[in-house]
Scaffold this motif. Sequence first.
Motif, PDB file in Angstrom:
ATOM      1  N   THR A 212      96.757  24.670 -99.410  1.00 12.76           N
ATOM      2  CA  THR A 212      97.399  25.997 -99.417  1.00 12.76           C
ATOM      3  C   THR A 212      96.325  27.056 -99.664  1.00 12.76           C
ATOM      4  O   THR A 212      95.224  26.751-100.149  1.00 12.76           O
ATOM      5  N   ASP A 213      96.652  28.305 -99.351  1.00 16.14           N
ATOM      6  CA  ASP A 213      95.726  29.403 -99.617  1.00 16.14           C
ATOM      7  C   ASP A 213      95.393  29.471-101.111  1.00 16.14           C
ATOM      8  O   ASP A 213      94.260  29.761-101.497  1.00 16.14           O
ATOM      9  N   GLU A 214      96.388  29.173-101.941  1.00 18.35           N
ATOM     10  CA  GLU A 214      96.181  29.233-103.394  1.00 18.35           C
ATOM     11  C   GLU A 214      95.173  28.174-103.844  1.00 18.35           C
ATOM     12  O   GLU A 214      94.285  28.442-104.645  1.00 18.35           O
ATOM     13  N   GLN A 215      95.315  26.967-103.292  1.00 21.29           N
ATOM     14  CA  GLN A 215      94.368  25.893-103.640  1.00 21.29           C
ATOM     15  C   GLN A 215      92.941  26.290-103.296  1.00 21.29           C
ATOM     16  O   GLN A 215      92.021  26.118-104.086  1.00 21.29           O
ATOM     17  N   LEU A 216      92.768  26.803-102.075  1.00 17.29           N
ATOM     18  CA  LEU A 216      91.418  27.188-101.648  1.00 17.29           C
ATOM     19  C   LEU A 216      90.879  28.329-102.497  1.00 17.29           C
ATOM     20  O   LEU A 216      89.714  28.319-102.911  1.00 17.29           O
ATOM     21  N   ALA A 217      91.748  29.303-102.781  1.00 17.80           N
ATOM     22  CA  ALA A 217      91.297  30.442-103.593  1.00 17.80           C
ATOM     23  C   ALA A 217      90.829  29.955-104.953  1.00 17.80           C
ATOM     24  O   ALA A 217      89.822  30.437-105.497  1.00 17.80           O
ATOM     25  N   ALA A 218      91.528  28.958-105.510  1.00 18.23           N
ATOM     26  CA  ALA A 218      91.173  28.450-106.839  1.00 18.23           C
ATOM     27  C   ALA A 218      89.809  27.780-106.833  1.00 18.23           C
ATOM     28  O   ALA A 218      88.984  28.022-107.733  1.00 18.23           O
ATOM     29  N   SER A 219      89.527  26.936-105.820  1.00 19.83           N
ATOM     30  CA  SER A 219      88.225  26.256-105.829  1.00 19.83           C
ATOM     31  C   SER A 219      87.106  27.220-105.429  1.00 19.83           C
ATOM     32  O   SER A 219      85.986  27.113-105.933  1.00 19.83           O
ATOM     33  N   ILE A 220      87.414  28.175-104.576  1.00 14.42           N
ATOM     34  CA  ILE A 220      86.397  29.147-104.169  1.00 14.42           C
ATOM     35  C   ILE A 220      86.060  30.095-105.335  1.00 14.42           C
ATOM     36  O   ILE A 220      84.913  30.531-105.491  1.00 14.42           O
ATOM     37  N   ALA A 221      87.064  30.351-106.167  1.00  8.62           N
ATOM     38  CA  ALA A 221      86.831  31.229-107.332  1.00  8.62           C
ATOM     39  C   ALA A 221      85.798  30.635-108.283  1.00  8.62           C
ATOM     40  O   ALA A 221      85.170  31.357-109.067  1.00  8.62           O
ATOM     41  N   LYS A 222      85.609  29.322-108.219  1.00  8.09           N
ATOM     42  CA  LYS A 222      84.659  28.673-109.136  1.00  8.09           C
ATOM     43  C   LYS A 222      83.237  28.636-108.592  1.00  8.09           C
ATOM     44  O   LYS A 222      82.366  27.994-109.183  1.00  8.09           O
ATOM     45  N   LEU A 223      82.976  29.279-107.459  1.00  9.85           N
ATOM     46  CA  LEU A 223      81.616  29.276-106.909  1.00  9.85           C
ATOM     47  C   LEU A 223      80.640  29.891-107.913  1.00  9.85           C
ATOM     48  O   LEU A 223      80.999  30.819-108.632  1.00  9.85           O
ATOM     49  N   PRO A 224      79.412  29.355-107.939  1.00 11.33           N
ATOM     50  CA  PRO A 224      78.421  29.924-108.867  1.00 11.33           C
ATOM     51  C   PRO A 224      78.066  31.353-108.467  1.00 11.33           C
ATOM     52  O   PRO A 224      78.111  31.703-107.282  1.00 11.33           O
ATOM     53  N   LYS A 225      77.717  32.153-109.452  1.00 11.63           N
ATOM     54  CA  LYS A 225      77.294  33.528-109.154  1.00 11.63           C
ATOM     55  C   LYS A 225      75.804  33.515-108.796  1.00 11.63           C
ATOM     56  O   LYS A 225      74.993  33.059-109.585  1.00 11.63           O
ATOM     57  N   VAL A 226      75.477  34.003-107.634  1.00 12.32           N
ATOM     58  CA  VAL A 226      74.069  34.016-107.193  1.00 12.32           C
ATOM     59  C   VAL A 226      73.760  35.394-106.616  1.00 12.32           C
ATOM     60  O   VAL A 226      74.640  36.029-106.021  1.00 12.32           O
TER      61      VAL A 226
ATOM     62  N   SER B 167      85.997  23.705 -93.905  1.00 11.14           N
ATOM     63  CA  SER B 167      84.965  24.582 -94.485  1.00 11.14           C
ATOM     64  C   SER B 167      84.560  25.730 -93.557  1.00 11.14           C
ATOM     65  O   SER B 167      84.420  26.873 -94.010  1.00 11.14           O
ATOM     66  N   PHE B 168      84.371  25.461 -92.258  1.00 12.04           N
ATOM     67  CA  PHE B 168      84.014  26.547 -91.339  1.00 12.04           C
ATOM     68  C   PHE B 168      85.176  27.548 -91.194  1.00 12.04           C
ATOM     69  O   PHE B 168      84.984  28.756 -91.270  1.00 12.04           O
ATOM     70  N   THR B 169      86.363  27.009 -90.954  1.00  7.85           N
ATOM     71  CA  THR B 169      87.465  27.888 -90.537  1.00  7.85           C
ATOM     72  C   THR B 169      88.200  28.564 -91.686  1.00  7.85           C
ATOM     73  O   THR B 169      88.835  29.592 -91.496  1.00  7.85           O
ATOM     74  N   ARG B 170      88.101  27.992 -92.903  1.00  6.52           N
ATOM     75  CA  ARG B 170      88.801  28.639 -94.017  1.00  6.52           C
ATOM     76  C   ARG B 170      87.930  28.786 -95.260  1.00  6.52           C
ATOM     77  O   ARG B 170      88.408  29.234 -96.309  1.00  6.52           O
ATOM     78  N   GLY B 171      86.648  28.404 -95.147  1.00  6.32           N
ATOM     79  CA  GLY B 171      85.765  28.531 -96.300  1.00  6.32           C
ATOM     80  C   GLY B 171      85.090  29.904 -96.333  1.00  6.32           C
ATOM     81  O   GLY B 171      85.363  30.775 -95.509  1.00  6.32           O
ATOM     82  N   VAL B 172      84.211  30.073 -97.324  1.00  2.79           N
ATOM     83  CA  VAL B 172      83.419  31.312 -97.408  1.00  2.79           C
ATOM     84  C   VAL B 172      81.945  30.958 -97.220  1.00  2.79           C
ATOM     85  O   VAL B 172      81.530  29.827 -97.491  1.00  2.79           O
ATOM     86  N   TYR B 173      81.162  31.936 -96.774  1.00  5.27           N
ATOM     87  CA  TYR B 173      79.728  31.708 -96.569  1.00  5.27           C
ATOM     88  C   TYR B 173      79.010  32.173 -97.823  1.00  5.27           C
ATOM     89  O   TYR B 173      78.839  33.389 -98.034  1.00  5.27           O
ATOM     90  N   ALA B 174      78.614  31.241 -98.655  1.00  7.78           N
ATOM     91  CA  ALA B 174      78.071  31.610 -99.964  1.00  7.78           C
ATOM     92  C   ALA B 174      77.239  30.465-100.531  1.00  7.78           C
ATOM     93  O   ALA B 174      77.314  29.333-100.052  1.00  7.78           O
ATOM     94  N   TYR B 175      76.445  30.759-101.563  1.00 10.81           N
ATOM     95  CA  TYR B 175      75.714  29.706-102.260  1.00 10.81           C
ATOM     96  C   TYR B 175      76.692  28.861-103.069  1.00 10.81           C
ATOM     97  O   TYR B 175      77.607  29.388-103.703  1.00 10.81           O
ATOM     98  N   ASP B 176      76.477  27.537-103.017  1.00 10.16           N
ATOM     99  CA  ASP B 176      77.342  26.636-103.786  1.00 10.16           C
ATOM    100  C   ASP B 176      76.560  25.368-104.124  1.00 10.16           C
ATOM    101  O   ASP B 176      75.530  25.065-103.518  1.00 10.16           O
ATOM    102  N   PHE B 177      77.082  24.640-105.096  1.00  8.75           N
ATOM    103  CA  PHE B 177      76.521  23.332-105.415  1.00  8.75           C
ATOM    104  C   PHE B 177      76.926  22.326-104.343  1.00  8.75           C
ATOM    105  O   PHE B 177      78.011  22.420-103.771  1.00  8.75           O
TER     106      PHE B 177
END
Lengths: 457, 457
Positions: A442-456, A304-314
């Motif tokens: 993979t980058d694709e896997q992470l992009a897919a789950s990150i794309a589902k972040l709630p809009k805040v 999460s730190f090294t490849r995640g994004v800093y954003a609001y999430d559930f």
Amino acid sequence: MAENKIPYKIYLTEEEMPKAWYNLRSDMKVKPAPLLNPGTGKPLTAEELSPIFCEELVQQELDETTPYIEIPEEIRNFYKMFRPSPLVRAYCLEEKLGTPAKIYYKFEGNNTSGSHKLNSAIAQAYYAKKQGLKGVTTETGAGQWGTALSMACSYFGLDCKVYMVKVSYEQKPFRREVMRTYGASVVPSPSDTTEVGRKILAEHPGTTGSLGCAISEAVEVATKNPGYRYVLGSVLNQVLLHQSVIGLETKTALDKYGIKPDIIIGCAGGGSNLGGLIAPFMGEKLRGEADYRIIAVEPASCPSFTRGVYAYDFCDTGMICPLAKMYTLGSSFIPSANHAGGLRFHGMSSTLSQLYHDGYMEATSVEQTSVFQAAEQFARVEGILPAPESSHAIRVAIDEALKCKETGEAKTIVFGLTGTGYFDLVAYQKFHDGEMSDEIPTDEQLAASIAKLPKVE
Amino acid sequence: MAENKIPYKIYLTEEEMPKAWYNLRSDMKVKPAPLLNPGTGKPLTAEELSPIFCEELVQQELDETTPYIEIPEEIRNFYKMFRPSPLVRAYCLEEKLGTPAKIYYKFEGNNTSGSHKLNSAIAQAYYAKKQGLKGVTTETGAGQWGTALSMACSYFGLDCKVYMVKVSYEQKPFRREVMRTYGASVVPSPSDTTEVGRKILAEHPGTTGSLGCAISEAVEVATKNPGYRYVLGSVLNQVLLHQSVIGLETKTALDKYGIKPDIIIGCAGGGSNLGGLIAPFMGEKLRGEADYRIIAVEPASCPSFTRGVYAYDFCDTGMICPLAKMYTLGSSFIPSANHAGGLRFHGMSSTLSQLYHDGYMEATSVEQTSVFQAAEQFARVEGILPAPESSHAIRVAIDEALKCKETGEAKTIVFGLTGTGYFDLVAYQKFHDGEMSDEIPTDEQLAASIAKLPKVE
């Protein structure tokens, strides 16, 4: 040599044990972002939080300014049964590595829950009891937190319902049995005992569950049953507050011998151990009184730190929990089934996220087989069979000590040894039999789950 | 109240740790009977013992007069990684029981072997290394001793071959995995790797093994392979000598606070923990300096003190070991399969047997389900999940504390908490599920195995 005077294990006396927890947020100029109501997008109030958490814990969760919060005497007495934990000088490991570095570890595994989780479990159970509640609900993955909470609830005579990720429930029957010894009821999650569980089962029949699902179930049960509240073993500010006892003891022990660490290393899943271990040191750093290299170590399979994004999430899969701003891989992310042990939460403590974002600490990720190599090496020289989680910190501590060997620097390294691996021997067996792998997303896997972040915002 | 000054856990400093082991035999007016050569019926000489045991250990085995034997520095350094062990005041248990008794327990479980066995394992491995041996062989039942020896051998770089009773090998794969982590090779016994193993398999096809069989195999391998010796985790005088570190630490801790125990309680299988715990107290008793009630607790399913005979017997099933005079149920005795944990050896330390015979200590036997009731009660209030073996002592400590409640006496009770139960959760599960029973041997069964004792004198 003054060196010789430092014992293998530094124990504090009961009088030297902390009488107050340290609230790291009080020294942060930029405070961690507040929890948001997912419906309104506005910061959650104490009123909104009290159906979920005990009142006193809500206060602690929201308190950004009080530097020290007294540890009630009942909790201090319970602490005395398994604390102070030893700060161990790893003389044997140093010798084996041939490093000039001085290595210390704070060992939190000498209690039946097998980890530091008991520090917060007993606090949360105490406040629930004080409020006159009947019981608490929670989730557990690898099982350390569930065990700790069962022990704490048994001590105060509270009912304890644990939603255990199904794959762990089936693969770790012994953890379940320890919880039963302490009188807890343990339900495999997802289950048909909750609405959210039934929904997840309908959508994903045959799923083996995830921490996010189990959180959703536990929260639903707590909010629907009068006299119950939900408790959580990591991520939250209140948990980091209780866990500051680890860092406070560590600092007192080091100060006693005039030792100043150069590097402080902790494994990071939701951040409870890391946040606790570094608290007083980070406080000094924030106040400009001292400088330390602080390193968070996470698994390459859940980075999460090294490849995640800093954003609001559930915080949960069912999306019924508050939104937290944090480094996240997205609440739908599930690490590889090959990944052993804990450290599988998709997000990270808001407090630690803000500090990392502001450059007060580093983060690194390590691959699983190299973690188990470090675990085995450590076990053979230091005697203790470490938990897979803790072994992430061991890996990086050894790597840093080996760098010192190359440069000839006698740096002082302190790391958190969060627990023991008695319930992780299936993973050790896989490692011995060469059946362990290093699957990372993979980058694709992470992009897919990150794309589902709630809009805040 | 002076009471309040006694902490929950009394830890000695490294300087206060014992620098010599105490040899209880030196204070015995009637010495324990010597080991006999089964062929000649004559006392075994050092020459005859050296093909089996390391030279220095042979000296310790035969030394009846030296009161204190120095602990080599290398062993003291290893001890510092997991000792001093805490002497814990069971404040919470006392409160729960409502007893005026003061209860203390010496907790030996805070190391990866999970028990006191490491105290002797590291000593035996050290002397083997010092003699320039390649490795050692041993047997293990429940697995604590095998784990301890694996850790010790790994530390000194010795090869370690463990013959593990087949039923345990199959039912306790995790114990086996810990031993593998420490680099030991583990063979299920009886096996086809030894003559005696092949003989036993031919006579009893499908047998799940016994400690007595495993001892025979380990001794055969040690004596047939140059550079190897056999080591044993209990029963022998040398083991009791090393385990005296438990009692010496306990006594120093009590003396520090001016506490004089009334009752000292220990579980007894082969006698290693009990003999170590009581050593300095029994020494005072033998010298007429103090008096203590000393109670050995054994399982009703393997009652060597309370239902055995005091006679010469073999230590192993294959009858290749020396003869020892001891309280014994006969070397062909095998406890009920329902019996959990260790404490399943048919005999008892010669030293303790002589002391019991001469009236210096009491013995009592307890039934299995009442032992697990005590274990669960203890776990819930004192936090620690106890090993089934240790829980025998807990049972009697609780019973004695309840007697104090009736009489109003504020007796001081000290018991040995030898280890943790993380690898015994199958037994805990049976207890929770009501599937545990209290099978004890019939008089006819005991008479049959006792009738097979060798004729001596």
